[in-house]
Design a protein around this motif. Structure first.
Motif, short mmCIF file in Angstrom:
data_model
loop_
_atom_site.label_atom_id
_atom_site.label_comp_id
_atom_site.label_asym_id
_atom_site.label_seq_id
_atom_site.Cartn_x
_atom_site.Cartn_y
_atom_site.Cartn_z
N SER A 117 0.81 -1.22 0.00
CA SER A 117 0.00 0.00 0.00
C SER A 117 0.84 1.27 0.00
O SER A 117 0.39 2.32 -0.44
N HIS A 118 2.06 1.17 0.53
CA HIS A 118 2.97 2.32 0.67
C HIS A 118 2.39 3.44 1.54
O HIS A 118 2.83 4.58 1.46
N SER A 119 1.40 3.10 2.39
CA SER A 119 0.90 4.11 3.32
C SER A 119 1.98 4.41 4.37
O SER A 119 2.71 3.51 4.78
N ARG A 120 2.06 5.62 4.78
CA ARG A 120 3.14 6.07 5.65
C ARG A 120 3.06 5.44 7.03
O ARG A 120 1.99 5.34 7.62
N ALA A 121 4.21 4.99 7.54
CA ALA A 121 4.27 4.45 8.90
C ALA A 121 4.02 5.55 9.92
O ALA A 121 4.50 6.69 9.75
#
Length: 403
Positions: free
Chosen positions: A87-91
């Protein structure tokens, strides 16, 4: 970019950063008489060491690095990377991860609470509480509860057969009970030794959890929740359970058959007392601070937990040298497929660092904990830079060996 730093590299970087911190603190003047150690704000220059280390891990393929430092009333947190490579959603700093061996500190608290209540004797044979223990494990001699807590039983570890590269796909989808895990360990030959010293084995804590379950009548995850999670309000902490992982969880990966495999919520970790807990870096810090400030156990029990003096491993806690106070940091490393975590807290609970990494996807290799060892080194060096003393104090010694 390689992450194969040596401990000497960490200490040289620490020494350079410490020099900057000292210069800022003293204004370039010659120091006077040595004052007591004082904490340095997390806004100090040693942050650069953690940021540089995190960048190197991300460059090497790590999906995420999460860090929280607490010094007195100050706090510094950082989240690098993404929750998921898909997803590459930000940590985010509140995202949970697998914390591996930190689970053992929590299980140890549950065992020691039973001892405080008079329901268990630490020096009693394990078979007192698990009558089937000798038949299942075939120990070469008597084994006590205390020896399990200290990893001094010599029990063979269940880790090898559980997460072998040939069976790891099965571990992702197949739940294994604590009794089955113990039986799995029992099929490995338990060799007698003339003098049994420290020998880390997850099987010790599988047996301890079975004792807790037998005496309490509840699953180990429920006991940890009642004894630790609920009283401390640890909102991101839970035992791995049936079902999908928390939506905010950092995903972990390994490489298998030249392909990337997501190992975020393996079924083999469900209620696994050796390494099944999921938590955030903030919750882990809160747990160890409460523990060392006597909010979970009595002071006499904590003193036992931190002993014996000559050992690096106490009763469910590891210790490292605190150069600021000539005392120790207490906590635990955690290493499970796809994840590494390190947690250290000063003896008074006022200086803490927890770092969690979703490892660069690599093939499983037995005993390969090089990144975790790097994390331990940088955590210890960073905490040793969080105090400020005179010319012969710990800051000036940070580049040397802790002895």
């Amino acid at each position: 970019m390689s992450v194969a730093w040596t401990r000497a590299s960490f200490r040289r970087l620490t020494a350079a950063i410490v020099a900057v911190v000292l210069a800022a603190a003293t204004g370039g003047c010659s120091p006077g008489p040595q004052p007591p150690a004082q904490p340095v704000s997390p806004d100090s220059g040693y942050r650069a060491m953690l940021e540089q280390f995190s960048r190197r891990l991300l460059d090497d393929g790590a999906p995420a690095v999460l860090i929280q430092i607490r010094v007195g009333g100050d706090e510094w947190s950082a989240a690098y990377g993404v929750r998921s490579l898909a997803s590459h959603s930000r940590a985010e700093i509140t995202d949970p991860v697998h914390v591996g061996g930190i689970t053992k500190s929590m299980v140890a608290v549950c065992v020691l609470r039973l001892a405080e209540e008079g329901r268990l004797e630490l020096d009693a044979p394990v078979s007192t509480y698990l009558p089937e223990f000798n038949k299942v494990m075939h120990p070469p001699g008597p084994v006590t509860v205390r020896q399990l807590l200290q990893h001094r039983s010599g029990m063979p570890s269940v880790d090898g057969p559980l997460f072998d590269p040939a069976t790891v796909r099965e571990a992702l989808t197949t739940r294994v009970s604590l009794a089955d895990l113990l039986a799995m360990a029992g099929r490995i030959s338990w060799q007698a030794k003339l003098a049994q010293g420290f020998e880390y084995s997850n099987s010790n804590y599988i047996a301890l959890a079975l004792i807790v379950e037998r005496l309490s009548g509840r699953r180990i995850g429920e006991v940890i929740s009642t004894d630790i999670i609920q009283p401390l309000g640890l909102s991101e902490t839970s035992m791995t359970a049936v079902g999908p992982p928390p939506s905010s969880m950092i995903h972990g990966y390994i490489a298998l058959d030249r392909k990337q495999l997501d190992v975020t919520y393996p079924a083999a970790q469900i209620d696994n007392a050796a390494g099944g807990m999921v938590s955030s870096v903030a919750d882990v810090n809160t747990f160890y601070r409460a523990l060392l400030q006597n909010r979970l156990l009595k002071p006499d029990t904590i003193a036992q937990m931190e002993s014996p003096l000559y050992a690096r491993y106490g009763l469910g806690v590891v210790r490292w040298n605190d150069l600021c106070t000539n005392n120790f940091y207490y906590g635990h490393p955690g290493d499970v497929p796809g994840y590494g975590t390190i947690a250290m807290t000063s003896a008074d609970g006022t200086r803490q660092l927890t770092m969690a990494v979703a490892y660069p996807p690599e093939p499983l290799r037995s005993g390969d904990t090089r990144i975790l060892h790097q994390m331990e080194s940088i955590a210890e060096d960073t905490l040793n830079a969080t105090c400020q003393t005179g010319p012969t104090g710990p800051l000036n010694n940070a580049a040397g060996s802790p002895g």
